[in-house]
Write a protein that holds these residues in place. Structure first.
Motif, PDB file in Angstrom:
ATOM      1  N   SER A 244      10.615  12.838   0.247  1.00  0.00           N
ATOM      2  CA  SER A 244       9.738  13.799   0.005  1.00  0.00           C
ATOM      3  C   SER A 244       8.227  13.821   0.661  1.00  0.00           C
ATOM      4  N   CYS A 245       7.954  12.567   1.223  1.00  0.00           N
ATOM      5  CA  CYS A 245       6.851  12.365   2.210  1.00  0.00           C
ATOM      6  C   CYS A 245       7.236  13.199   3.292  1.00  0.00           C
ATOM      7  N   TYR A 246       8.253  12.829   3.963  1.00  0.00           N
ATOM      8  CA  TYR A 246       8.842  13.275   5.325  1.00  0.00           C
ATOM      9  C   TYR A 246       8.752  15.061   5.249  1.00  0.00           C
TER      10      TYR A 246
ATOM     11  N   LEU B 119      -2.085   7.111   8.365  1.00  0.00           N
ATOM     12  CA  LEU B 119      -1.327   5.961   8.847  1.00  0.00           C
ATOM     13  C   LEU B 119       0.184   5.957   9.040  1.00  0.00           C
ATOM     14  N   CYS B 120       0.581   7.042   7.940  1.00  0.00           N
ATOM     15  CA  CYS B 120       2.066   7.338   7.840  1.00  0.00           C
ATOM     16  C   CYS B 120       2.453   8.564   8.279  1.00  0.00           C
ATOM     17  N   THR B 121       3.156   8.737   9.321  1.00  0.00           N
ATOM     18  CA  THR B 121       3.911   9.726   9.732  1.00  0.00           C
ATOM     19  C   THR B 121       5.362   9.774   9.928  1.00  0.00           C
TER      20      THR B 121
ATOM     21  N   ASP C 237      -1.140  12.687  -2.122  1.00  0.00           N
ATOM     22  CA  ASP C 237      -2.102  11.901  -2.966  1.00  0.00           C
ATOM     23  C   ASP C 237      -1.951  10.546  -2.261  1.00  0.00           C
ATOM     24  N   CYS C 238      -1.209  10.229  -1.473  1.00  0.00           N
ATOM     25  CA  CYS C 238      -1.062   8.717  -0.937  1.00  0.00           C
ATOM     26  C   CYS C 238      -1.945   8.672   0.086  1.00  0.00           C
ATOM     27  N   PRO C 239      -2.918   7.741   0.125  1.00  0.00           N
ATOM     28  CA  PRO C 239      -4.003   7.776   1.216  1.00  0.00           C
ATOM     29  C   PRO C 239      -3.596   7.561   2.749  1.00  0.00           C
TER      30      PRO C 239
ATOM     31  N   GLY D 172       0.890  -1.290   0.093  1.00  0.00           N
ATOM     32  CA  GLY D 172       0.031   0.001   0.162  1.00  0.00           C
ATOM     33  C   GLY D 172       0.906   1.222   0.145  1.00  0.00           C
ATOM     34  N   CYS D 173       2.163   1.075   0.378  1.00  0.00           N
ATOM     35  CA  CYS D 173       3.009   2.458   0.146  1.00  0.00           C
ATOM     36  C   CYS D 173       3.139   2.652  -1.176  1.00  0.00           C
ATOM     37  N   LEU D 174       2.920   3.820  -1.347  1.00  0.00           N
ATOM     38  CA  LEU D 174       3.016   4.441  -2.871  1.00  0.00           C
ATOM     39  C   LEU D 174       4.351   5.336  -3.429  1.00  0.00           C
ATOM     40  N   CYS D 175       5.383   4.748  -2.488  1.00  0.00           N
ATOM     41  CA  CYS D 175       6.633   5.334  -2.602  1.00  0.00           C
ATOM     42  C   CYS D 175       7.356   5.506  -3.774  1.00  0.00           C
ATOM     43  N   ALA D 176       7.081   4.376  -4.662  1.00  0.00           N
ATOM     44  CA  ALA D 176       7.636   4.181  -5.937  1.00  0.00           C
ATOM     45  C   ALA D 176       7.041   5.166  -6.938  1.00  0.00           C
TER      46      ALA D 176
HETATM   47  S1  SF4 Z   1       3.263   8.687   2.537  1.00  0.00           S
HETATM   48 FE1  SF4 Z   1       4.135   6.855   3.626  1.00  0.00          FE
HETATM   49  S2  SF4 Z   1       2.833   4.986   2.640  1.00  0.00           S
HETATM   50 FE2  SF4 Z   1       2.626   7.041   1.232  1.00  0.00          FE
HETATM   51  S3  SF4 Z   1       4.007   6.810  -0.146  1.00  0.00           S
HETATM   52 FE3  SF4 Z   1       4.823   8.076   1.538  1.00  0.00          FE
HETATM   53  S4  SF4 Z   1       6.157   6.918   2.614  1.00  0.00           S
HETATM   54 FE4  SF4 Z   1       4.836   5.245   1.261  1.00  0.00          FE
END
Ligand code: SF4
Lengths: 346, 70
Positions: free
Chosen positions: A334-336, A317-319, A310-312, A295-299
């Protein structure tokens, strides 16, 4: 010099999508709140330039295995410690009795190895051209000081082939903020063939807020032109650092490399030359990449196909406290960065 | 990970340089570029990557003139 801020805030020309490739730029853009200073017609997207984020799980698994082997100590930069492998992270390996130590510089490895000849020290050598130069300097020092118990586990990458990959497979990028400290080594002219192939500008930028705004201004102005512009001339020369490139070529040769989310890209990595295999801790063939959290959309985030928001799972769930993927673990991910700065939140 | 910081070379001893970062001094490898005391340098992961040049304002100004004309 021109105040570019009103131009960037009020721009209402054709929409432009610009990619910052370098993870250090991603972090600087977030820290300086750059995205909020731009007109909605200018979109910044983050690319695959965080070395920790693009590392595949097979590489982490191999480090874990080495750390649990008696007589071996794994040395790493801090960011890599929490990246989940197929089974566990280096942090988990350490808790399970693995020998893992965090260092700030590969140069620390020399002193550690020298003072403890009974153990083999393996440096987790990840990075792009910038850090590859440092590993080359490290090997020169190890050779001249005859330190025989130091090895590298390499996952080294170079920028132009992955930028080419993004243009070819993802498309929709109107210009690139070219990585500043990679360019210190490579020089800015390496982007010229890419600029011409895709008819888009590349601007080399420094890392301060003003320098980033200037680079974005230049890219918007140069839209549609195959131009390379160096706006970081204090550090970046046309030809880069030739001495550093010579050192890199002495120890390393190009190879195919596996990237998280992109698969194996020919010629996009560096590996130790055969004559220096005594420094290699078994880096070949570490290509496998299992998605450590389904479910992780890192790719998709890494190639700019989607924005982190845009990642649900993003922010729910993800912090940074509960990271589901490498892009949320690394301080250059990027997510961080989108999370801590509110960049891209809807 | 490509973070690099500017500092000033205080002294050189073979491949080792002592570099001052606004009051903090650290040892850095000086094998990748010739440096001398007094040079402003860019340091990444314990290694000097480049000597910084100081007088780039002219070149930046002419690039900006070019951009404004577009
Ligand atoms: S927000 Fe978390 S689950 Fe979603 S792509 Fe980033 S690291 Fe992966």
């Amino acid at each position: 010099m021109t105040d570019v801020r009103p131009f960037l805030k009020n721009y209402d020309g054709p929409p432009v999508r610009l990619m910052e490739v370098c993870g250090t730029h991603t972090a600087a853009i977030s820290k300086n709140g750059i995205a909020r200073m731009l007109s909605p017609a200018i979109r910044l997207i983050s690319g695959p330039g965080c070395p920790v984020c693009v590392t595949v799980t097979a590489y982490i698994d191999r480090l874990v295995e080495l750390s649990l082997r008696p007589g071996t100590v794994v040395l790493t930069f801090g960011d890599l410690m929490r990246v989940p492998g197929g089974r566990m992270s280096l942090n988990d390996a350490k808790a399970a009795g693995g020998n893992v130590r965090m260092v700030y510089s590969p140069m620390d490895a020399l002193r550690l190895a020298e003072s403890d000849p009974k153990n083999t020290y393996v440096f987790a050598a990840v990075g792009f051209e910038t850090t590859s130069a440092v590993y080359a300097a490290l090997l020169e020092d190890a050779e001249s000081e005859r330190i025989g118990n130091l090895k590298l586990l390499t996952s080294l990458k170079i920028m132009p082939p992955v930028i080419d990959w993004v243009c070819r497979n993802q498309g929709g990028v109107d210009g690139f903020i070219a990585p500043g400290h990679v360019s210190v080594i490579t020089g800015c002219k390496i982007y010229q063939p890419l600029a011409e192939r895709y008819g888009i500008p590349f601007v080399v930028a420094g890392f301060e807020g003003g320098q980033l705004l200037d680079a974005i201004y230049a890219l918007v102005k140069l839209r549609g032109r195959p131009r390379v512009m160096n706006l970081y001339p204090s550090a970046v020369r046309e030809n880069g650092n030739e001495e550093a490139r010579r050192a890199i070529r002495r120890y390393f040769e190009p190879c195919a490399a596996a990237w998280r989310g992109m698969g194996t890209i020919p010629g996009s990595g560096l590996m130790l030359r055969k004559e220096y295999s005594r420094f290699d801790a078994g880096s070949a063939g570490l290509d496998e990449d299992c998605n450590f959290s389904p479910g992780c959309l890192c790719a998709k985030v890494l190639t700019g196909a989607i924005s982190p928001a845009d990642c649900p799972r993003f922010g729910r769930l993800c912090t940074p406290q509960t990271p589901q993927g490498a892009c949320m673990v690394s301080q250059e991910g990027s997510c961080y960065n989108y999370y801590i700065s509110g960049r891209g939140s809807k | 990970m490509c973070v690099a910081l500017p500092g000033k070379v205080l002294k050189i001893d073979g491949r080792r340089a002592t570099v001052d970062f606004s009051g903090n001094t650290v040892e850095a490898d000086a094998g990748l570029v010739p440096v001398k005391p007094g040079d402003n340098v860019l340091v990444h992961a314990g290694c000097i990557l480049q000597v910084l040049s100081q007088n780039e304002n002219d070149s930046l100004r002419s690039l900006f003139r070019e951009l404004e004309e577009l």
